[in-house]
Design a protein around this motif. Structure first.
Motif, short mmCIF file in Angstrom:
data_model
loop_
_atom_site.label_atom_id
_atom_site.label_comp_id
_atom_site.label_asym_id
_atom_site.label_seq_id
_atom_site.Cartn_x
_atom_site.Cartn_y
_atom_site.Cartn_z
N LYS A 226 0.85 -1.19 0.00
CA LYS A 226 0.00 0.00 0.00
C LYS A 226 0.89 1.25 0.00
CE LYS A 226 -3.90 2.05 2.40
NZ LYS A 226 -4.71 2.09 3.63
N ILE A 227 0.46 2.27 -0.76
CA ILE A 227 1.26 3.49 -0.87
C ILE A 227 1.34 4.18 0.49
CG2 ILE A 227 1.57 5.65 -2.15
CD1 ILE A 227 1.51 3.11 -3.89
N SER A 228 2.57 4.47 0.96
CA SER A 228 2.75 5.11 2.27
C SER A 228 2.48 6.61 2.16
CB SER A 228 4.18 4.89 2.78
OG SER A 228 5.08 5.62 1.99
N ARG A 229 2.28 7.22 3.33
CA ARG A 229 2.02 8.65 3.37
C ARG A 229 3.22 9.45 2.84
NH1 ARG A 229 0.15 10.64 9.08
NH2 ARG A 229 -1.41 9.04 8.66
N GLN A 230 4.44 8.95 3.15
CA GLN A 230 5.65 9.64 2.67
C GLN A 230 5.74 9.61 1.15
OE1 GLN A 230 5.52 7.39 5.09
NE2 GLN A 230 7.03 7.77 6.70
N ASP A 231 5.33 8.46 0.55
CA ASP A 231 5.38 8.35 -0.92
C ASP A 231 4.34 9.25 -1.58
OD1 ASP A 231 7.42 6.54 -0.69
OD2 ASP A 231 6.19 4.76 -0.95
N VAL A 232 3.17 9.36 -0.95
CA VAL A 232 2.13 10.27 -1.46
C VAL A 232 2.66 11.70 -1.44
CG1 VAL A 232 -0.17 11.25 -1.02
CG2 VAL A 232 0.19 8.78 -0.83
N ILE A 272 3.39 1.04 -10.03
CA ILE A 272 3.41 -0.02 -9.01
C ILE A 272 3.77 0.56 -7.64
CG2 ILE A 272 4.64 -2.10 -8.26
CD1 ILE A 272 5.10 -2.67 -11.31
N GLU A 273 4.79 1.41 -7.59
CA GLU A 273 5.37 1.82 -6.31
C GLU A 273 4.77 3.10 -5.72
OE1 GLU A 273 7.54 0.28 -4.45
OE2 GLU A 273 8.29 -1.29 -5.77
N LEU A 274 4.28 4.01 -6.58
CA LEU A 274 3.96 5.36 -6.09
C LEU A 274 2.58 5.87 -6.46
CD1 LEU A 274 7.40 6.90 -7.12
CD2 LEU A 274 6.71 6.41 -4.78
N ALA A 275 1.73 5.04 -7.06
CA ALA A 275 0.49 5.57 -7.64
C ALA A 275 -0.73 5.37 -6.74
CB ALA A 275 0.24 4.92 -9.00
N ASN A 276 -1.36 6.49 -6.33
CA ASN A 276 -2.72 6.46 -5.79
C ASN A 276 -3.65 6.97 -6.89
OD1 ASN A 276 -2.11 9.16 -5.91
ND2 ASN A 276 -2.25 9.55 -3.72
N GLU A 277 -4.93 7.24 -6.57
CA GLU A 277 -5.89 7.65 -7.62
C GLU A 277 -5.44 8.92 -8.34
OE1 GLU A 277 -6.75 6.55 -4.71
OE2 GLU A 277 -8.33 5.04 -4.95
#
Length: 532
Positions: A226-232, A272-277
């Protein structure tokens, strides 16, 4: 183990002492250093970490100088060619040692070394590498750039960043991406491979190897968290920068098959690594903008480049649609790919990247069935939590000045203007600005065309002056402006700021008699800046 760094310092000193020796002698010393580091790197080697890298990078630069000096003064003799080959052995030994040493360091030291190497990459016209005869600057610079990026690639290999934001911080990311805009396809390939090493935290690259239409992405067994808050947060801050460099990377007309393959892998790894909506929405906008780039061809790309960009977009949207698994979106993408298979196979990676592919003579812009249409994509994603309004805004790369290092006239001459079409998070705070159009307004707009031309000419002259005028002249002009501004500011302060009256009274002399006028504190008027 506590004495191992002494051995390394002795070998580095020995290498400095023998720097003018034959390539075989220097390569031998570097080989010994590699074997020593294998013993010492696991333990603490204290302050020698940067010293090792500094010395090796200095000898890499020297080796390139020797090689290019030999080449320029040669008559093509066998002895000269053997010296060039031997210098390449020295260079490969240095890169191998840098990579081995870097990959054995703890993470916190490795990130420092990555930053250190990136800071050593020379840039044309700024920190340009020049050899002794002064005419090998550009060629020497290019060789050093490639070798340092190869070293960086080895250091980043196997580096598993807990948070992308820590490893791709602005001091490292900005110069790395600027290098990705240089007019050399091999340099751009190395930059993308370095990015892959740092973004791919679940070893998915091998599964994505080769740009192709994947029938069923689930068969790849992609690993992801799941994408972490830091990555978002990282994507909010640096996402537009990454998209922009992918977009500009696709516009390079010297791209070969490997460049498009690496660009495809970059898009897939970000997904894969960094994508949210929100990131998925931006990636779709980017993909459609790339398709428009190939269709409109405002940059006069070759037919191979245009077809390759179309194939890249097809491969990526096929991957993305299956990753987010929205049936209507998958259906639209599949339909376009099926139509291309029959009517225009050159728009698919399996055809365009074959060794012998006959390119089409023309590019049919009107056949909508061959293209991914944004209105259909927005319609298919509208009911699945994606912003249809955001999707409908065309992607335009931000114009910045950070790629001034790319050594292109078009970029150097561009005035830095940051344009953000989507203010804030997008559509929530949308303001509807309407202006009444009258005859007078139209007349005024027509009359202003001459003024606009004058403004453009003024701007061009200012840019030209700052590029060509002597430094002393520019400094004198800036100083005179600053003095004028300072004088005007002093005048304003003189008019507005008066000393406040004192409650103890002020002394005035009228007709030879002294009078004390006292003002109560509650009647005193203080300037706003003095009131807390």
């Amino acid at each position: 183990a506590q004495y191992s760094h002494h051995v390394i310092q002795e070998i580095l000193g020995h290498l400095d002492f023998r720097k003018r020796d034959s390539p075989r002698v220097r390569a031998g010393i570097i080989q010994v250093l590699l074997e020593t580091i294998a013993i010492a790197a696991k333990g603490s080697i204290g302050p020698t970490v940067l010293e090792v890298f500094n010395t090796l990078l200095k000898h890499l630069s020297l080796s390139v100088d020797f090689e290019l000096g030999t080449k320029s003064g040669s008559s093509g003799s066998i002895d000269t060619r053997s010296k060039e080959c031997e210098e390449k052995i020295v260079q490969n030994a240095i890169i191998q040692t840098i990579g081995f040493f870097g990959s054995n360091l703890p993470d916190y030291q490795r990130s420092e070394i990555m930053l250190f190497i990136m800071g050593k990459v020379p840039v044309f016209g700024m920190t340009a590498h020049t050899s002794e005869n002064g005419q090998l600057g550009d060629l020497g610079t290019r060789r050093i750039q490639i070798m340092l990026l190869r070293s960086l690639l080895m250091v980043t290999s196997g580096y598993n960043a807990k948070s992308i934001a820590t490893v791709l911080s602005a001091p490292f990311l900005d110069p790395l991406l600027s290098t990705s805009l240089m007019e050399d396809c091999e340099l751009r390939q190395l930059v993308l491979e370095v990015l892959h090493n740092l973004i791919d935290r679940h070893d998915n690259r091998a599964k994505l190897r080769g740009i192709r239409i994947i029938p069923d992405v689930s068969d790849l067994k992609i690993k992801r968290d799941k994408i972490s808050r830091q990555d978002v947060s990282f994507m909010k801050k640096h996402g537009q920068q990454l998209y922009r460099h992918i977009y500009l990377g696709c516009k390079e007309d010297d791209n070969v098959h490997k460049n498009f393959e690496l660009l495809y892998t970059t898009l897939a790894l970000i997904t894969i690594e960094l994508a949210n909506e929100e990131v998925v929405t931006d990636l779709i906008r980017l993909a459609v903008a790339l398709q428009d780039l190939a269709i409109l061809n405002e940059d006069n790309l070759s037919m191979f480049s245009r077809c390759s960009v179309m194939a890249l977009v097809a491969a990526y949207l096929n991957f993305l649609s299956q990753m987010i698994a929205v049936p209507a979106f998958c259906q639209h993408v599949s339909k376009v790919i099926e139509t291309r298979t029959v009517e225009s196979p050159c728009f698919l990676p399996e055809t365009i990247f074959r060794d012998k592919c006959s390119l089409p003579k023309t590019f049919d812009r009107d056949d909508k069935s061959l293209f991914f249409l944004m209105n259909k994509i927005a319609e298919s994603l509208g009911g699945s939590g994606y912003s249809a309004e955001r999707l409908s805004v065309p992607y335009v790369p931000q114009v910045t000045d950070e790629d001034r290092l790319s050594r292109r006239k078009s970029v150097v001459d561009t005035v830095s203007i940051q344009v953000d079409i989507l203010a804030g998070n997008g559509t929530e705070d949308k303001v509807n600005n309407t202006e009444e159009i009258t005859f007078e307004a139209l007349k005024k707009a027509i009359d202003n065309t001459g003024l606009e031309e004058q403004e453009k000419e003024k701007r061009r002259l200012v840019i030209e002056k700052f590029q060509k005028a002597p430094f002393e002249e520019i400094a004198a002009q800036c100083e005179s402006k600053a003095t004028l501004l300072h004088d005007q500011l002093a005048q304003i302060l003189e008019l507005t700021i008066r000393p406040p009256p004192s409650p103890s009274g002020t002394l005035t002399i009228t007709a030879g008699h002294t009078h004390y006028q006292s003002v109560p504190v509650y009647e005193m008027k203080f300037p706003d800046l003095c009131v807390y």
